[in-house]
Design a protein around this motif. Structure first.
Motif, PDB file in Angstrom:
ATOM      1  N   MET A 161       0.836  -1.207   0.000  1.00  0.00           N
ATOM      2  CA  MET A 161       0.000   0.000   0.000  1.00  0.00           C
ATOM      3  C   MET A 161       0.871   1.258   0.000  1.00  0.00           C
ATOM      4  SD  MET A 161      -2.881   1.632   0.053  1.00  0.00           S
ATOM      5  CE  MET A 161      -4.427   1.529   0.856  1.00  0.00           C
ATOM      6  N   SER A 162       1.965   1.258   0.794  1.00  0.00           N
ATOM      7  CA  SER A 162       2.830   2.432   0.858  1.00  0.00           C
ATOM      8  C   SER A 162       3.436   2.762  -0.499  1.00  0.00           C
ATOM      9  CB  SER A 162       3.953   2.232   1.878  1.00  0.00           C
ATOM     10  OG  SER A 162       3.417   2.210   3.180  1.00  0.00           O
ATOM     11  N   GLU A 163       3.795   1.715  -1.262  1.00  0.00           N
ATOM     12  CA  GLU A 163       4.391   1.946  -2.589  1.00  0.00           C
ATOM     13  C   GLU A 163       3.379   2.611  -3.523  1.00  0.00           C
ATOM     14  OE1 GLU A 163       4.150  -1.507  -1.450  1.00  0.00           O
ATOM     15  OE2 GLU A 163       5.875  -1.003  -0.199  1.00  0.00           O
ATOM     16  N   VAL A 164       2.124   2.192  -3.421  1.00  0.00           N
ATOM     17  CA  VAL A 164       1.060   2.787  -4.239  1.00  0.00           C
ATOM     18  C   VAL A 164       0.865   4.243  -3.838  1.00  0.00           C
ATOM     19  CG1 VAL A 164      -1.402   2.712  -4.812  1.00  0.00           C
ATOM     20  CG2 VAL A 164      -0.096   0.592  -4.656  1.00  0.00           C
ATOM     21  N   LEU A 165       0.786   4.501  -2.533  1.00  0.00           N
ATOM     22  CA  LEU A 165       0.573   5.864  -2.049  1.00  0.00           C
ATOM     23  C   LEU A 165       1.696   6.792  -2.479  1.00  0.00           C
ATOM     24  CD1 LEU A 165      -0.757   5.226   1.580  1.00  0.00           C
ATOM     25  CD2 LEU A 165      -2.068   6.000  -0.405  1.00  0.00           C
ATOM     26  N   LEU A 166       2.902   6.281  -2.563  1.00  0.00           N
ATOM     27  CA  LEU A 166       4.059   7.093  -2.946  1.00  0.00           C
ATOM     28  C   LEU A 166       3.909   7.686  -4.346  1.00  0.00           C
ATOM     29  CD1 LEU A 166       6.692   8.029  -1.719  1.00  0.00           C
ATOM     30  CD2 LEU A 166       7.782   5.960  -2.590  1.00  0.00           C
ATOM     31  N   LYS A 167       3.154   7.007  -5.207  1.00  0.00           N
ATOM     32  CA  LYS A 167       2.907   7.531  -6.561  1.00  0.00           C
ATOM     33  C   LYS A 167       2.003   8.765  -6.535  1.00  0.00           C
ATOM     34  CE  LYS A 167       1.486   4.660  -9.670  1.00  0.00           C
ATOM     35  NZ  LYS A 167       0.764   3.520 -10.278  1.00  0.00           N
ATOM     36  N   TYR A 168       1.177   8.903  -5.504  1.00  0.00           N
ATOM     37  CA  TYR A 168       0.140   9.935  -5.488  1.00  0.00           C
ATOM     38  C   TYR A 168       0.314  11.003  -4.408  1.00  0.00           C
ATOM     39  CZ  TYR A 168      -2.144   6.523  -8.465  1.00  0.00           C
ATOM     40  OH  TYR A 168      -2.427   5.650  -9.481  1.00  0.00           O
ATOM     41  N   VAL A 187     -10.513   8.641  -4.544  1.00  0.00           N
ATOM     42  CA  VAL A 187      -9.805   9.891  -4.827  1.00  0.00           C
ATOM     43  C   VAL A 187      -9.367   9.837  -6.284  1.00  0.00           C
ATOM     44  CG1 VAL A 187      -7.877  11.410  -4.198  1.00  0.00           C
ATOM     45  CG2 VAL A 187      -8.978  10.025  -2.431  1.00  0.00           C
ATOM     46  N   ASN A 188      -9.492  10.968  -6.971  1.00  0.00           N
ATOM     47  CA  ASN A 188      -9.089  11.034  -8.376  1.00  0.00           C
ATOM     48  C   ASN A 188      -7.580  10.863  -8.524  1.00  0.00           C
ATOM     49  OD1 ASN A 188     -11.748  11.637  -8.834  1.00  0.00           O
ATOM     50  ND2 ASN A 188     -11.388  13.690  -9.627  1.00  0.00           N
ATOM     51  N   LEU A 225      -9.390   2.226   0.188  1.00  0.00           N
ATOM     52  CA  LEU A 225      -9.085   3.354  -0.702  1.00  0.00           C
ATOM     53  C   LEU A 225      -9.063   2.890  -2.143  1.00  0.00           C
ATOM     54  CD1 LEU A 225      -8.184   6.321  -1.157  1.00  0.00           C
ATOM     55  CD2 LEU A 225      -5.825   5.518  -0.854  1.00  0.00           C
ATOM     56  N   LYS A 226      -9.794   3.610  -2.978  1.00  0.00           N
ATOM     57  CA  LYS A 226      -9.813   3.313  -4.411  1.00  0.00           C
ATOM     58  C   LYS A 226      -9.392   4.579  -5.144  1.00  0.00           C
ATOM     59  CE  LYS A 226     -12.768   1.241  -7.892  1.00  0.00           C
ATOM     60  NZ  LYS A 226     -14.110   0.782  -8.218  1.00  0.00           N
ATOM     61  N   ILE A 227      -8.360   4.464  -5.962  1.00  0.00           N
ATOM     62  CA  ILE A 227      -7.879   5.597  -6.755  1.00  0.00           C
ATOM     63  C   ILE A 227      -8.493   5.434  -8.133  1.00  0.00           C
ATOM     64  CG2 ILE A 227      -5.844   6.757  -7.660  1.00  0.00           C
ATOM     65  CD1 ILE A 227      -4.382   5.509  -5.108  1.00  0.00           C
ATOM     66  N   VAL A 228      -9.256   6.452  -8.552  1.00  0.00           N
ATOM     67  CA  VAL A 228     -10.082   6.340  -9.758  1.00  0.00           C
ATOM     68  C   VAL A 228      -9.664   7.373 -10.804  1.00  0.00           C
ATOM     69  CG1 VAL A 228     -12.046   5.425  -8.460  1.00  0.00           C
ATOM     70  CG2 VAL A 228     -11.872   7.890  -8.838  1.00  0.00           C
ATOM     71  N   ASN A 229     -10.156   7.163 -12.025  1.00  0.00           N
ATOM     72  CA  ASN A 229      -9.911   8.130 -13.091  1.00  0.00           C
ATOM     73  C   ASN A 229     -10.543   9.475 -12.750  1.00  0.00           C
ATOM     74  OD1 ASN A 229      -8.504   6.294 -14.661  1.00  0.00           O
ATOM     75  ND2 ASN A 229     -10.353   5.564 -15.675  1.00  0.00           N
ATOM     76  N   GLU A 230     -10.004  10.518 -13.333  1.00  0.00           N
ATOM     77  CA  GLU A 230     -10.466  11.892 -13.075  1.00  0.00           C
ATOM     78  C   GLU A 230     -11.972  12.030 -13.289  1.00  0.00           C
ATOM     79  OE1 GLU A 230      -9.408  15.751 -11.894  1.00  0.00           O
ATOM     80  OE2 GLU A 230      -8.049  14.082 -12.164  1.00  0.00           O
TER      81      GLU A 230
END
Length: 199
Positions: free
Chosen positions: A1-8, A53-54, A28-33
């Motif tokens: 999860m931390s690696e994913v969060l680091l991108k955003y 979150v977009n 947490l789901k990261i979605v398209n704009e």
């Protein structure tokens, strides 16, 4: 999860955010704009806390949005479901959750005073704070959009659905714009992003 969060997220915000997500059992789901919102929170029928979150936002807006949505969850858990979504309880919770992030290791120096000012009385969207929205925009990926409040009166612009408008007047908090095809007048949020067209 931390690696994913680091991108955003800004690097130094990742451990704090990861702990908030873990402690509050957030899915947490990261979605398209999406054009209408930066993020949202809901509790599903099984009781899971779902936050979206977009993905297309800059790291600083992503962070503010994530904490905004976690503040909904925390406020509802603490004060009950009867509170207003952006009422005093949510504002207090949002302020409290943001304090550890308002530091130079996380936000650029030029954003810090604007963020500190915004969080004295946070709004339902950081977009309604024109000064902060404009400052955050400089960290967005390059695009050809302008905010409505930036363009001169009499300018013609296109919105996301292809409709064309002319900026005509300022009301108290909104900007009056004339739809060219129909002659109807619409009110725009000053921070609506639009494509400026040649007159």
């Amino acid at each position: 999860m931390s690696e994913v969060l680091l991108k955003y997220l800004p690097e130094h915000a990742v451990p704090l955010c990861f702990e908030l997500i873990r402690a509050n059992h957030v899915h947490l789901k990261i979605v398209n704009e999406r054009l209408t919102r930066h993020g949202d929170y809901r509790r599903d029928a099984q009781g899971f806390h779902l936050i979206t979150v977009n993905a297309g936002q800059n790291k600083y807006r992503f962070l503010i949005t994530l904490i905004h949505e976690i503040a909904h969850l925390v406020a509802f858990e603490k004060y009950g479901r009867h509170i207003k979504p952006h009422g005093d309880e949510w504002k207090l919770t949002f302020q409290r959750l943001m304090v550890p992030f308002i530091r130079p290791e996380i936000f650029p120096q030029q954003l810090l005073p604007l963020i500190a000012r915004h969080f004295r009385n946070p709004k339902a969207s950081s977009d309604t704070d024109a000064t902060l929205a404009l400052a955050l925009k400089q960290f967005d990926p390059e695009n050809d959009k302008n905010y409505v409040f930036e363009i001169p009166y009499g300018s013609v612009f296109r919105i996301h659905n292809g409709k064309i408008f002319k900026k005509i007047a300022l009301r108290t908090k909104r900007i009056e714009c004339l739809e060219v095809a129909t002659g109807k007048v619409y009110l725009f949020n000053p921070n609506a992003e639009v494509e400026l067209l040649p007159n």
